[in-house]
Enzyme design. Structure first.
Site, mmCIF file in Angstrom:
data_model
loop_
_atom_site.group_PDB
_atom_site.id
_atom_site.type_symbol
_atom_site.label_atom_id
_atom_site.label_comp_id
_atom_site.label_asym_id
_atom_site.label_seq_id
_atom_site.Cartn_x
_atom_site.Cartn_y
_atom_site.Cartn_z
ATOM 1 N N GLN A 32 0.651 -0.907 -0.139
ATOM 2 C CA GLN A 32 -0.300 0.497 0.243
ATOM 3 C C GLN A 32 0.882 1.410 -0.019
ATOM 4 O OE1 GLN A 32 -2.540 -0.670 3.678
ATOM 5 N NE2 GLN A 32 -0.419 -1.361 4.719
ATOM 6 N N ASP A 87 0.396 0.634 13.768
ATOM 7 C CA ASP A 87 1.229 2.713 14.279
ATOM 8 C C ASP A 87 1.809 1.636 15.992
ATOM 9 O OD1 ASP A 87 -1.493 2.126 16.169
ATOM 10 O OD2 ASP A 87 -2.011 2.705 13.572
ATOM 11 N N GLU A 107 1.504 -8.144 11.727
ATOM 12 C CA GLU A 107 1.498 -6.779 10.600
ATOM 13 C C GLU A 107 1.880 -7.250 10.226
ATOM 14 O OE1 GLU A 107 -0.270 -3.235 10.381
ATOM 15 O OE2 GLU A 107 0.786 -3.823 8.710
ATOM 16 N N GLY A 140 -1.655 -11.161 8.229
ATOM 17 C CA GLY A 140 -2.306 -12.336 9.886
ATOM 18 C C GLY A 140 -3.613 -12.925 9.612
ATOM 19 N N ASP A 158 -7.468 -5.642 14.339
ATOM 20 C CA ASP A 158 -7.189 -3.547 14.246
ATOM 21 C C ASP A 158 -6.696 -3.445 13.138
ATOM 22 O OD1 ASP A 158 -6.666 -0.852 14.211
ATOM 23 O OD2 ASP A 158 -4.987 -0.952 15.726
ATOM 24 N N PRO A 165 -5.205 -4.613 1.289
ATOM 25 C CA PRO A 165 -4.718 -5.703 2.319
ATOM 26 C C PRO A 165 -5.677 -5.938 2.923
ATOM 27 C CG PRO A 165 -2.817 -3.605 2.218
ATOM 28 C CD PRO A 165 -4.326 -3.191 1.184
HETATM 29 N N1 SPD Z 1 -11.769 4.075 8.089
HETATM 30 C C1 SPD Z 1 -10.486 4.012 8.550
HETATM 31 C C2 SPD Z 1 -10.347 2.671 9.616
HETATM 32 C C3 SPD Z 1 -9.521 1.966 10.265
HETATM 33 C C4 SPD Z 1 -9.002 0.998 11.212
HETATM 34 N N2 SPD Z 1 -8.121 1.230 11.887
HETATM 35 C C5 SPD Z 1 -7.182 2.280 12.770
HETATM 36 C C6 SPD Z 1 -5.769 1.737 13.118
HETATM 37 C C7 SPD Z 1 -5.500 2.313 13.931
HETATM 38 N N3 SPD Z 1 -4.504 1.380 13.982
#
Ligand code: SPD
Length: 282
Positions: A32, A87, A107, A140, A158, A165
């Site tokens: 990405q 993140d 990740e 994952g 998350d 992806p």
């Molecule tokens: N529309 C965006 C949704 C994002 C959800 N995940 C965000 C990652 C933050 N750790």
């Protein structure tokens, strides 16, 4: 006027724009486009394939809510698995729980973690250096397929929106895999999108969780960066099972989550409740 406007566009119908002061990082990984922007409104923010992921200003709403409902209610929390979360915000909140012995974070995109560690360390903070963090750069979906049955107490998904992806992370077979890697009392928690902008995705997630886990408990809040008004997360465990000994060590350090917010967040808007209670809700 100064700076450029960056816009996330939803379903080609709606957009949220933010004025960008500086681009701190821009790269194209195998998976990405990764951008870290500096803005006056949100502070620094992470954008993946044009989708706003997290920002210094409002990340706590999202990360506290994706973690603490599950970790304050699950029967056991020693072994936590995070899928995505590049993140570092979700891992940071998980690792605030002293009862967590190992937090495995899978990740797919090493580039996201490297960019965030270099340009957005304010999100992952001390979590990156916690010896309980087992960080892996793998897919994952494959990780869950290969993991032994009952090898985790809590799984947190998350991910991004269901494009690119993250698409496979919204699939019923993936949820079945998650169920298998969770022990008998294990809890699955995930971000479940906006019930307005991604209405069908929200209802599909609920229906799939009910088929696979026999329960889904959506909970509601808002994250300004997601531009959609109401935001949702969902967990499969019992929301009423708040454990005071889990709440005590983390509550003081929370900026949004609290036992009161927890109880309020599980109240369902009337129309959503009606639709979820209807016999063949989808
Ligand atoms: N529309 C965006 C949704 C994002 C959800 N995940 C965000 C990652 C933050 N750790």
């Amino acid at each position: 006027m100064s700076g450029l406007w960056y816009r996330e566009v939803f379903r080609d119908q709606l957009s949220l724009g933010v004025r960008v002061e500086r681009t701190l990082h821009a790269s194209q990984s195998e998976f990405q486009r990764i951008e870290i922007l500096d803005t006056a409104f949100f502070g620094k923010m992470l954008v993946l394939d044009g989708i706003f992921m997290t920002s210094e200003a409002d990340e706590h709403y999202y990360h506290e809510m994706i973690v603490h409902p599950a970790l304050c209610t699950a029967e056991r929390i020693e072994r936590v698995l995070i899928i995505g979360g590049g993140d570092g915000g979700t891992a940071r909140e998980v690792l605030r729980h002293p009862g967590v012995e190992r937090c495995t974070m899978v990740e797919i995109d090493r580039g996201v973690v490297e960019a965030c560690k270099a340009h957005l360390p304010e999100i992952g903070r001390e979590g990156w250096a916690d010896p309980r963090l087992d960080l892996r750069f793998e897919d994952g979906v494959q990780f869950v397929k290969d993991a032994p049955e009952g090898s985790f107490d809590v799984v947190i998904l998350d991910g991004s929106d269901p494009v690119g992806p993250a698409e496979g992370l919204f699939d019923e077979r993936f949820y079945e895999g998650v169920r298998r890697v969770l022990g008998a009392d294990g809890v699955f928690a995930l971000q479940s999108e906006s019930p307005t902008v991604y209405e069908q995705v929200f209802y599909d997630i609920q229906a799939t969780l009910r088929r696979v886990f026999g329960a889904s408990h959506p909970y509601f809040g808002s994250v300004t960066l997601y531009g959609a008004g109401m935001w949702t997360w969902t967990m499969t465990g019992d929301p009423a099972a708040l454990k005071p000994e889990r709440v005590a060590p983390i509550a003081e350090g929370c900026r949004y989550w609290s036992p009161d917010i927890h109880r309020a967040a599980f109240a369902q808007p009337a129309e959503i409740q009606r639709r979820l209670q209807a016999p063949a809700s989808s």
